[in-house]
Design a protein around this motif. Sequence first.
Motif, PDB file in Angstrom:
ATOM      1  N   THR A 170       0.536  -2.095   0.159  1.00  0.00           N
ATOM      2  CA  THR A 170       0.146   0.080  -0.228  1.00  0.00           C
ATOM      3  C   THR A 170       0.669   1.281   0.036  1.00  0.00           C
ATOM      4  OG1 THR A 170      -1.625  -1.841   1.111  1.00  0.00           O
ATOM      5  CG2 THR A 170      -1.947   1.033   1.184  1.00  0.00           C
ATOM      6  N   ILE A 171       0.623   2.209  -0.993  1.00  0.00           N
ATOM      7  CA  ILE A 171       1.547   3.678  -0.972  1.00  0.00           C
ATOM      8  C   ILE A 171       0.077   4.280   0.003  1.00  0.00           C
ATOM      9  CG2 ILE A 171       1.801   5.363  -2.129  1.00  0.00           C
ATOM     10  CD1 ILE A 171       1.720   3.201  -4.932  1.00  0.00           C
ATOM     11  N   VAL A 172       0.908   4.632   1.091  1.00  0.00           N
ATOM     12  CA  VAL A 172       0.930   5.996   1.928  1.00  0.00           C
ATOM     13  C   VAL A 172       1.409   7.217   1.310  1.00  0.00           C
ATOM     14  CG1 VAL A 172       0.562   6.152   4.449  1.00  0.00           C
ATOM     15  CG2 VAL A 172       0.761   3.648   3.461  1.00  0.00           C
ATOM     16  N   LEU A 173      -0.163   7.722   1.838  1.00  0.00           N
ATOM     17  CA  LEU A 173       0.525   9.349   1.622  1.00  0.00           C
ATOM     18  C   LEU A 173      -0.416   9.735   2.164  1.00  0.00           C
ATOM     19  CD1 LEU A 173      -1.186   7.991  -1.757  1.00  0.00           C
ATOM     20  CD2 LEU A 173      -1.037  10.570  -2.101  1.00  0.00           C
ATOM     21  N   SER A 174       0.078  10.922   2.879  1.00  0.00           N
ATOM     22  CA  SER A 174      -0.279  12.012   4.088  1.00  0.00           C
ATOM     23  C   SER A 174      -0.709  13.621   3.858  1.00  0.00           C
ATOM     24  CB  SER A 174       0.843  12.199   5.400  1.00  0.00           C
ATOM     25  OG  SER A 174       0.148  12.431   6.753  1.00  0.00           O
TER      26      SER A 174
END
Length: 762
Positions: free
Chosen positions: A364-368
């Motif tokens: 999973t690519i996690v963006l904030s």
Amino acid sequence: MAKLEEELKQTGAAQVTTFESGNEMAATAAAQINYHMMGYFPITPSTEVAQYLDQMKTRGQHNIKLVAADGEHGSAGICYGAAAAGARVVNATSSQGFLYMLEQLPVQSGTRFPMVMNLVTRAVSGPLDIRGDHSDLYYGLNTGWVILTASTPQAVYDMNIMALKIAEHSDVRLPVMVAYDGFYTSHQKRKVQYFADAETVRDFVGPNPNLNYPNITDFDRPVTVGAHMNGDDLTNNHAQLSKALKLSEGVYEQVAAEYAALSGREYPILDLYHMEDAEVAVFLLNSAAESAKDVADQLRTRGIKAGVIRPNIIRPFPAAQLREALRHVKALLVGERADSYGSDGGNLTHEIKAALQEDPLNQTIVLSRIFGLGGKDFYAEDAEAFFQLAIQAAEAERAEKPFDYYGINPGSPDKVMPQVMQPPRGNAYRTGLIQVTPDEATGKLKVKVPPLRSLTTKPRRLTPGHGACPGCGALSALELFFKGIEGDIVVLFQTGCVYVVTTGYPYTSHKQPMIHNLFQNGAATISGALEAYMEMKRRNEIEISDDPTFIMISGDGGMDIGMGSAIGAALRNHKLIMLEYDNEGYMNTGSQQSYSTPMGHMTSTSGVGKMQKGKQGHHKDTVQIMAACNIPYAFTAAESHPQDMLRKAAKAQWYANNVGTAYGKILCACPLNWKSEDRLGTSIVGAAVESCFFPLYEIEQGSTTITYNPEDKGKRIPAAEWLKLMGKTKHLLKEEATLAAFEQEIERRWTILKKKHEISEL
């Protein structure tokens, strides 16, 4: 998938359906549990919880002992002491109040005393913003408390009931926090259900088990609480706390299942919406997640497999559940209403990334994205923008910008607001009409002030156009006081009405330098500014022909929570003025009682009903307390006697510039919360003076002088003549015993004051 509220049907015990806010539901749950104690201090937007409980108490709906503290630090101490005694304890706070009590929170968890606290989330200063984000909540992540997150008023009610049972479970024995969004969840009314019979709630939480554990009221098994530990013991203590916090996850699931059987409402550890096959998702706390669910539905109709994750508990952090939920998600956007500055993401972003590191199969690519600070609204289009960022990352198989702020507007030089007036300074505020000279014979000051109309050409310190209520006595009284101050000033305003209504960014009503600091630290701040100025001047680093006068303005109960700081400044005897506008309550947060509220007066936390008749106990005599610090000058003043106030302002300035600290209290009308006519403010204040409730006097170099004696003038009136002018006190005219006790206290203080006037050594 979690059930929607609308899909739930009543099961188990009988329930009532109504429309209420989160704060109302927190108070309802507390009243039904019937806690032993609540130590509280007013701060927006959590204040309503105590207000509602006070109203319920006047109607006899609970027996909770409500203790108004001197500040949030004090309220946390009250709660801790009560918990250590084996009592059931509840509290509510927000923002700076939460931070002010923060050092107490690890003490409570480290010594394993349960309680429940409602954290009504709000932006942390500075600058001040009273609306909701999660910057206060994030400070609580490392306190050792269990933290539940409630997204709706219904969840606030349910989680308050569940929280106590979790806190008192034998495997946990930890305090529990219920966090919900300020103003959105706390104040907006939604459809809710609550148990018709309080006994249902009390049966669910069970009898109080705390007396079966070590507590300070057990004299057969005396214990020492909080004994000093060395490193080895402290390590063991914290290891046990960590284990208990981890065990609370299983206890939460057990309690949630029992509560679902009783209420028909389910609260899984993660509220997973459309997450069975989701390829893109957003992770949001509390109310924002509810808005995102509608957008997920819309994206599903377009063939996009979108989902929403909202945790119901974040301490302990649900790492295992998140790993499972994200196993097949290509991209996740984590939206957070608080930043962990300098770490490229908020706290929960990093915890999610850390959790995923333990799953080698997860890609999973996690963006904030940091969003919604200071209560900035979160709409469906904002949720869609979050989803689009996740979709783009999933398609590109990378996050082009892993971390950013969402909704920011870059500044532009062409949008700089022009200064609308040339601020006056120096000689503009120096009339030469006020003369102050020391009298060597008496050791006091001689003051000559002109008629007030002679000073009307002197510029105001505040511009018109502020947001004060009609008839507000604080603004006009301060302007009158400032008429007696010659030359430049540097002024500090503690949090309160006058600060709020004169400094709405990007505007200001202040014509001269002004600084704000919080209720509890104003005197320390202004003393630091003064001493730094004097030192820089001594070093010839700044050149100012005439020294400004440094003034702190307090009010709205600020001399309760700020008392320690004020006494510290007075004992150090800095050359400054501390001025309190006394409107007899915490008016900026909704007219809660303060220690300056007189006995019997009605406030939003000292209601009038069949079970109580206004505030218990007499008001604090702040002037006498400050004078006891041996400062050179202390006084009272009232707008109803302008010449008297001008003289005292001039004296205060002379002492502040030449000797040391001066302190003054000005009685100021608050028509909104005194429930009086706007136009009668000065008359009401004048009646308080004529009744001797608020005598006009000064304490100069330790010697007391009454500067206006209504008895000598033949103008003294009974206290009832003053009280009948205000809606908040009319009930006292029918309460003969309370009125008699109030009048007796007025007479006692007035008699002492006259003796001090007659005998200078007193």
